[in-house]
Enzyme design. Sequence first.
Site, PDB file in Angstrom:
ATOM      1  N   PRO A 253     -17.667  -9.997   0.341  1.00 55.26           N
ATOM      2  CA  PRO A 253     -17.856 -11.458   0.376  1.00 55.26           C
ATOM      3  C   PRO A 253     -17.474 -12.057  -0.990  1.00 55.26           C
ATOM      4  O   PRO A 253     -18.231 -11.966  -1.948  1.00 55.26           O
ATOM      5  CB  PRO A 253     -19.349 -11.624   0.674  1.00 55.26           C
ATOM      6  CG  PRO A 253     -19.979 -10.322   0.345  1.00 55.26           C
ATOM      7  CD  PRO A 253     -18.941  -9.252   0.325  1.00 55.26           C
ATOM      8  N   ASP A 432     -18.032 -10.287  -6.229  1.00 54.58           N
ATOM      9  CA  ASP A 432     -18.672  -9.812  -4.991  1.00 54.58           C
ATOM     10  C   ASP A 432     -20.064 -10.440  -4.940  1.00 54.58           C
ATOM     11  O   ASP A 432     -20.938 -10.097  -5.751  1.00 54.58           O
ATOM     12  CB  ASP A 432     -18.743  -8.272  -5.058  1.00 54.58           C
ATOM     13  CG  ASP A 432     -19.317  -7.657  -3.788  1.00 54.58           C
ATOM     14  OD1 ASP A 432     -20.041  -8.360  -3.059  1.00 54.58           O
ATOM     15  OD2 ASP A 432     -19.055  -6.465  -3.555  1.00 54.58           O
ATOM     16  N   HIS A 433     -20.245 -11.342  -3.990  1.00 50.15           N
ATOM     17  CA  HIS A 433     -21.498 -12.107  -3.973  1.00 50.15           C
ATOM     18  C   HIS A 433     -22.702 -11.249  -3.568  1.00 50.15           C
ATOM     19  O   HIS A 433     -23.850 -11.662  -3.721  1.00 50.15           O
ATOM     20  CB  HIS A 433     -21.347 -13.307  -3.024  1.00 50.15           C
ATOM     21  CG  HIS A 433     -22.208 -14.472  -3.392  1.00 50.15           C
ATOM     22  ND1 HIS A 433     -23.209 -14.411  -4.345  1.00 50.15           N
ATOM     23  CD2 HIS A 433     -22.223 -15.752  -2.942  1.00 50.15           C
ATOM     24  CE1 HIS A 433     -23.815 -15.583  -4.447  1.00 50.15           C
ATOM     25  NE2 HIS A 433     -23.226 -16.421  -3.606  1.00 50.15           N
ATOM     26  N   ARG A 434     -22.450 -10.046  -3.064  1.00 51.01           N
ATOM     27  CA  ARG A 434     -23.583  -9.149  -2.770  1.00 51.01           C
ATOM     28  C   ARG A 434     -24.223  -8.670  -4.066  1.00 51.01           C
ATOM     29  O   ARG A 434     -25.394  -8.320  -4.115  1.00 51.01           O
ATOM     30  CB  ARG A 434     -23.102  -7.919  -1.982  1.00 51.01           C
ATOM     31  CG  ARG A 434     -22.606  -8.252  -0.600  1.00 51.01           C
ATOM     32  CD  ARG A 434     -21.938  -7.044   0.023  1.00 51.01           C
ATOM     33  NE  ARG A 434     -20.791  -6.569  -0.744  1.00 51.01           N
ATOM     34  CZ  ARG A 434     -20.057  -5.507  -0.424  1.00 51.01           C
ATOM     35  NH1 ARG A 434     -20.365  -4.815   0.650  1.00 51.01           N
ATOM     36  NH2 ARG A 434     -19.020  -5.148  -1.153  1.00 51.01           N
ATOM     37  N   ILE A 436     -23.298 -10.179  -7.411  1.00 50.70           N
ATOM     38  CA  ILE A 436     -23.344 -11.176  -8.492  1.00 50.70           C
ATOM     39  C   ILE A 436     -23.699 -12.545  -7.915  1.00 50.70           C
ATOM     40  O   ILE A 436     -23.111 -12.978  -6.912  1.00 50.70           O
ATOM     41  CB  ILE A 436     -21.972 -11.218  -9.199  1.00 50.70           C
ATOM     42  CG1 ILE A 436     -21.744  -9.877  -9.915  1.00 50.70           C
ATOM     43  CG2 ILE A 436     -21.876 -12.385 -10.162  1.00 50.70           C
ATOM     44  CD1 ILE A 436     -20.307  -9.578 -10.214  1.00 50.70           C
TER      45      ILE A 436
END
Length: 460
Positions: A253, A432-434, A436
């Site tokens: 993501p 990577d929004h998982r 950060i």
Amino acid sequence: MSEIKKVRVPDIGDFKDVPVIEILVKAGDELAAEDSLITLESDKATIEVPSPYAGTVKTISVKVGDRVSEGSEILSMEVSAEHTDEAAKAAQSEQAEPPQQAERTASSDNGQDKAQPEHEGAADTVSAEQASAYRGSARQPSQMISASQDSKQAEVKPHAGPSVRRFARQLGVDLSKVIGSGPKQRILKEDVQAFVKQALSKSQNLGVGGGGFDLLPWPHVDFAKFGPIELKSLTRIKQISGANLHRNWVMIPHVTQFDEADITDLEALRKEYNENQQAQAGTKLTILAFLMKAATAALKKFPEFNASLDSSNGEANLVIKRYYHLGFAVDTPSGLVVPVIRDIDQKGVMMIADELGKLSSLAREGKLKPTDMQGASFTISSLGGIGGTAFTPIINAPEVAILGVSRATLKPVYRNGEFVPRLILPLSLSYDHRVIDGASAARFTSHLASILADMRLALF
Ligand code: CAO
């Protein structure tokens, strides 16, 4: 009764001093005859050497990077006398096999593998890069190599070892759909497991997760109906990087944080240095060298950007890297490649600029070694020499962030009651929004921008 047998590199045709790129077994492993022992890679072919016996591995005599030829010792095995007899008989019966049979086996597809499990490894070593197969010391390698190389069908065979093929067959997995994460896109057992997991979760979500908008099949259009067309095959680099980019785009993501850095003073320093020093040093100092140094200082302050996700023990963990190896995207005539400069934290900008120049040249000449492109903990993609104001780079998995850099331009900046011209560098950080959060990403780019405005901050 058992005896210790030494296993040596069999007849591998014209290949000599071939580097060992993988050791597939370790001391104590119980092997069946034909299990793969090591992988060799010459300029033209990947060769997997199978075990002539069933037994237990005692000692390994080679390591990755060693160069071997026919007769070089690979390992020793404890083999029961019964098994050595069987191996000898099998070798005799295979020697009696007519050449056409061996050739057909070398390029056999999965259906044929099922009918002839004893031949299943024949296509195992056929990789997309015209890798060839070698099976069984009693066969003629040269026949098999040419059979693989001549066969168009064989060129697109997935690159995986016999045990992985067997595993995939047991699960009904079509290996051509699995993306390999091993050296040279070799498919590992974990890749098959990940593929199955993904397929299972997809089927569970079918018709639920898409809010009624599930993916449609790819449209197949006869473009010739609308006008003249030309068919051009994608380069090998594009085919490999395309598969990687697709996976990374779909599985991570992404969010991209945009920012700007005032590099007026840095550019003045760079120009002055180049004018005074370049003639003597012979190396051009580029913005990218400073960016690598500045990014490394920011990575030290924000370690979760210099990390990878790991779920090998069933839980989600973050592997924080305490090394700073930075990849940089190079635009080559055959496509995008990403060489890596190691230990940026221990190098000065001149040394980095020197390595940048050398690796970029090797990349454009197609001469990078696999090791030149391994081990990156973070990547920079600079389009600054070409143009543009911003873009959304795709993260280079298993990294968790990538910095995109666009062209620096002079912009009016309001300072002390007046507009002054400043050189502004656009930054585009995809993360990577998982792993950060948006706030961390904004802090990271702000800090990076501060360092680029005043490189002395990189000292802290
Ligand atoms: N802003 C303004 N000018 C810039 C700049 C920037 N951000 N970055 C580089 N330049 C200038 C350089 O100073 C140089 O100018 P001079 O010749 O006058 O000194 C010129 O642009 C060319 O630089 P360069 O490209 O030779 O050197 P570099 O170190 O900046 O980049 C490399 C090296 C290998 C990254 C680059 O050549 C390259 O291949 N870039 C493309 C990467 C890419 O394709 N990324 C996309 C990946 S996603 O598809």
